[in-house]
Design an enzyme around this catalytic site. Structure first.
Site, PDB file in Angstrom:
ATOM      1  N   TRP A 135       0.809  -1.221   0.000  1.00  0.00           N
ATOM      2  CA  TRP A 135       0.000   0.000   0.000  1.00  0.00           C
ATOM      3  C   TRP A 135       0.838   1.264   0.000  1.00  0.00           C
ATOM      4  CZ3 TRP A 135       1.618   2.747   4.104  1.00  0.00           C
ATOM      5  CH2 TRP A 135       2.165   2.037   5.173  1.00  0.00           C
ATOM      6  N   ASN A 136       2.116   1.198   0.398  1.00  0.00           N
ATOM      7  CA  ASN A 136       2.843   2.433   0.699  1.00  0.00           C
ATOM      8  C   ASN A 136       3.219   3.243  -0.542  1.00  0.00           C
ATOM      9  OD1 ASN A 136       4.677   0.291   0.154  1.00  0.00           O
ATOM     10  ND2 ASN A 136       6.336   1.392   1.146  1.00  0.00           N
ATOM     11  N   ALA A 161      -2.808  -4.449  -2.255  1.00  0.00           N
ATOM     12  CA  ALA A 161      -3.061  -4.397  -0.812  1.00  0.00           C
ATOM     13  C   ALA A 161      -4.491  -3.927  -0.551  1.00  0.00           C
ATOM     14  CB  ALA A 161      -2.080  -3.443  -0.149  1.00  0.00           C
ATOM     15  N   GLY A 212       6.462  -6.664   0.533  1.00  0.00           N
ATOM     16  CA  GLY A 212       5.792  -6.509   1.821  1.00  0.00           C
ATOM     17  C   GLY A 212       6.728  -6.831   2.969  1.00  0.00           C
ATOM     18  N   SER A 213       6.168  -7.352   4.036  1.00  0.00           N
ATOM     19  CA  SER A 213       6.927  -7.608   5.254  1.00  0.00           C
ATOM     20  C   SER A 213       7.723  -8.908   5.160  1.00  0.00           C
ATOM     21  CB  SER A 213       5.969  -7.696   6.451  1.00  0.00           C
ATOM     22  OG  SER A 213       5.164  -8.870   6.340  1.00  0.00           O
ATOM     23  N   GLU A 236      10.553  -8.815  -2.142  1.00  0.00           N
ATOM     24  CA  GLU A 236      11.111  -7.520  -1.757  1.00  0.00           C
ATOM     25  C   GLU A 236      10.525  -7.175  -0.391  1.00  0.00           C
ATOM     26  OE1 GLU A 236      10.705  -2.850  -2.689  1.00  0.00           O
ATOM     27  OE2 GLU A 236      10.546  -4.155  -4.446  1.00  0.00           O
ATOM     28  N   LEU A 237      11.348  -7.268   0.637  1.00  0.00           N
ATOM     29  CA  LEU A 237      10.832  -7.231   2.000  1.00  0.00           C
ATOM     30  C   LEU A 237      11.309  -5.986   2.747  1.00  0.00           C
ATOM     31  CD1 LEU A 237      11.315 -11.064   2.632  1.00  0.00           C
ATOM     32  CD2 LEU A 237       9.388  -9.861   1.577  1.00  0.00           C
ATOM     33  N   GLU A 370      12.874  -2.737  11.676  1.00  0.00           N
ATOM     34  CA  GLU A 370      12.214  -1.742  10.842  1.00  0.00           C
ATOM     35  C   GLU A 370      11.163  -0.972  11.642  1.00  0.00           C
ATOM     36  OE1 GLU A 370      10.861  -1.658   6.227  1.00  0.00           O
ATOM     37  OE2 GLU A 370      10.094  -3.326   7.412  1.00  0.00           O
TER      38      GLU A 370
END
Length: 473
Positions: A135-136, A161, A212-213, A236-237, A370
């Site tokens: 979402w970011n 998302a 994401g995470s 890609e975390l 993070e």
């Protein structure tokens, strides 16, 4: 059976702003089947025709800039004053990826020591590519994989998302307006259970790209292993990106740059600067200027054009950020800038003010895990070696930046040493939190695996096939 509904909550008002029905298992099965069919036709379309459609998409996409900026502000909370920048950045990346597509996808002849042998490597589409986006930065993260996947001849199933469903839908609308055949790109609104139990393991989905995470990445990797066969997974975390300010850096100019690198998008970026190491010779001047610049942000309603810092995405995120700060202070950290400097930044709200912590160390979570918020820890160091060791002392490895004289040969030699030794995917000199499409976007350690952007990003979304021809005796 009543369809499940997904509701998006405004980060600022905490009120529902839109809903979307989630696909049933049967609807998902049908969508994957349609993607398989569409992909078989799309891969036969010449690369030049795919590129022509992509160039038309650029025009259609840019037409919707104002509407897409409003989506970003309402759904994820970025100030409207900076939301259009994401659309411009998406176009910038897209133009580069389209420009290099021909060379990235053409056959590669191989030199051989025989007049009667001809060899080459051809690049073919994988088939159906599943892309799960965050979402970011809903457009920037999507273009990284969706555009090269389509240009490479794949069909794409895009799962956005829940916080930002509209950006994905705008992307689909603009591709269709540009002439992309039906079902080459589909948007899927799915529950988490459907993603992990049905979508990712499905053997008809040939590759999955997830942003994401770390926790989410592990779940996707495990889900991909449940299906028949072996499919590729790109992850890609997270990030905990460091910056090092050397003794020959301009402390005031550098502070101004790093405030933006740490605070933009309320710090909600995988490559935001979350920890800074400053040589003792410039430490005091740097911290003073950093606090001064960070204090000038206007925190508030993201729809107000004068707002420069919006809310974080959720109350849960705000609570987690504040807890990380409180724990650091309890362990001896000092707030050089606290939330009390910002009106509206209160417990129980998503308005989290910029915070700057000093007297920090690596025993504190604020320097190791993070944060994903407008918070940074600044630590004094005495040497390049100390800074390098601290920068690498992290479970993450996305980007790193070194701030030093760009004209001094000795300083550039130190920078090149850092390039060799830093455990990360991208190293900046006097720059941070900036993604260039000509460079590979990748990381080490818990930041994940795989590559997007650059020529290497196309390799991830194609299958290499060798061709060997004997043309004589």
């Amino acid at each position: 059976m009543t369809a499940q509904i997904q509701t998006t909550i405004s980060p600022y008002t905490q009120q529902p702003i839109l809903t979307r029905p989630l696909l049933s298992d049967q609807e998902l099965d049908n969508a994957i089947g349609e993607a398989v069919k569409a992909g078989k036709g799309w891969k036969k379309v010449p690369v030049e025709e795919r590129i022509a459609i992509a160039e038309k998409w650029l025009v259609e996409f840019e037409k919707m800039t104002d509407l897409m900026a409003e989506d970003i502000t309402l759904q994820m909370g970025r100030p409207i004053s900076s939301a259009k920048g994401e659309i411009a950045g998406t176009l910038y990346r897209a133009r580069h990826l389209i420009k290099i597509a021909r060379d990235c996808l053409k056959p590669v002849p191989q030199d051989v020591d025989s007049a009667h042998m001809k060899m080459m490597i051809v690049k073919q589409p994988l088939g159906v590519v599943g892309i799960i986006t965050p979402w970011n930065f809903p457009h920037l993260t999507t273009v990284n994989s969706v555009l090269p996947a389509i240009l490479s001849g794949n069909a794409v199933l895009l799962k956005p998302a829940p916080q930002t469903p509209s950006p994905a839908e705008r992307i689909l609308t603009t591709w269709l307006a540009a002439g992309l055949p039906n079902n080459v790109l589909q948007v899927l609104h799915l529950s988490q259970d459907s993603v992990l139990q049905k979508f990712v393991p499905d053997p008809r989905v040939d590759f999955v790209a997830f942003t994401g995470s770390v926790k989410g990445g592990r779940a996707v990797q495990e889900a991909a292993a449940l299906g028949k066969g072996f499919k590729g997974v790109a992850l890609e975390l997270g990030g905990k990106d460091p910056a090092y300010v050397r003794e020959d850096a301009d402390p005031e100019w550098t502070a101004e740059q790093l405030v933006d690198g740490a605070m933009f998008n309320s710090g909600q970026s995988c490559c935001s600067v979350e920890r800074i190491y400053v040589h003792s010779a410039v430490y005091d001047a740097f911290v003073k200027k950093f606090v001064e610049v960070a204090r000038a942000y206007k925190l508030g309603d993201p729809t107000d054009p004068s707002t420069s810092l919006g809310p974080v995405v959720s109350l849960a995120s705000a609570e987690r950020i504040r807890k990380q700060v409180k724990d650091a202070v309890a362990s001896g950290a000092v707030l050089a800038l606290g939330e009390d400097a910002f009106e509206g930044a209160k417990e129980g709200t998503t308005l989290v003010g910029p915070q700057v912590l000093v007297n920090v160390d690596h025993s504190m979570e604020i320097m190791m895990e993070e944060t994903f918020g407008p918070v940074v820890g600044i630590m004094k160091v005495e040497s390049d070696d100390e800074a390098l060791a601290l920068m690498n002392d992290s479970p993450y490895g996305l980007t790193s930046s070194v701030w030093t004289s760009p004209t001094d040969p000795d300083s550039l030699a130190v920078f090149n040493h850092f390039v060799e030794e830093l455990e990360c995917g991208l190293v900046y000199l006097n720059r941070a939190d900036a993604v260039e499409p000509a460079l590979p976007w990748t990381g080490q350690k818990d930041t994940g695996r795989g590559i997007s952007l650059s020529t290497l990003g196309f390799d991830q979304l194609t299958r290499a096939k060798g061709v060997c021809m004997k043309l004589g005796q």
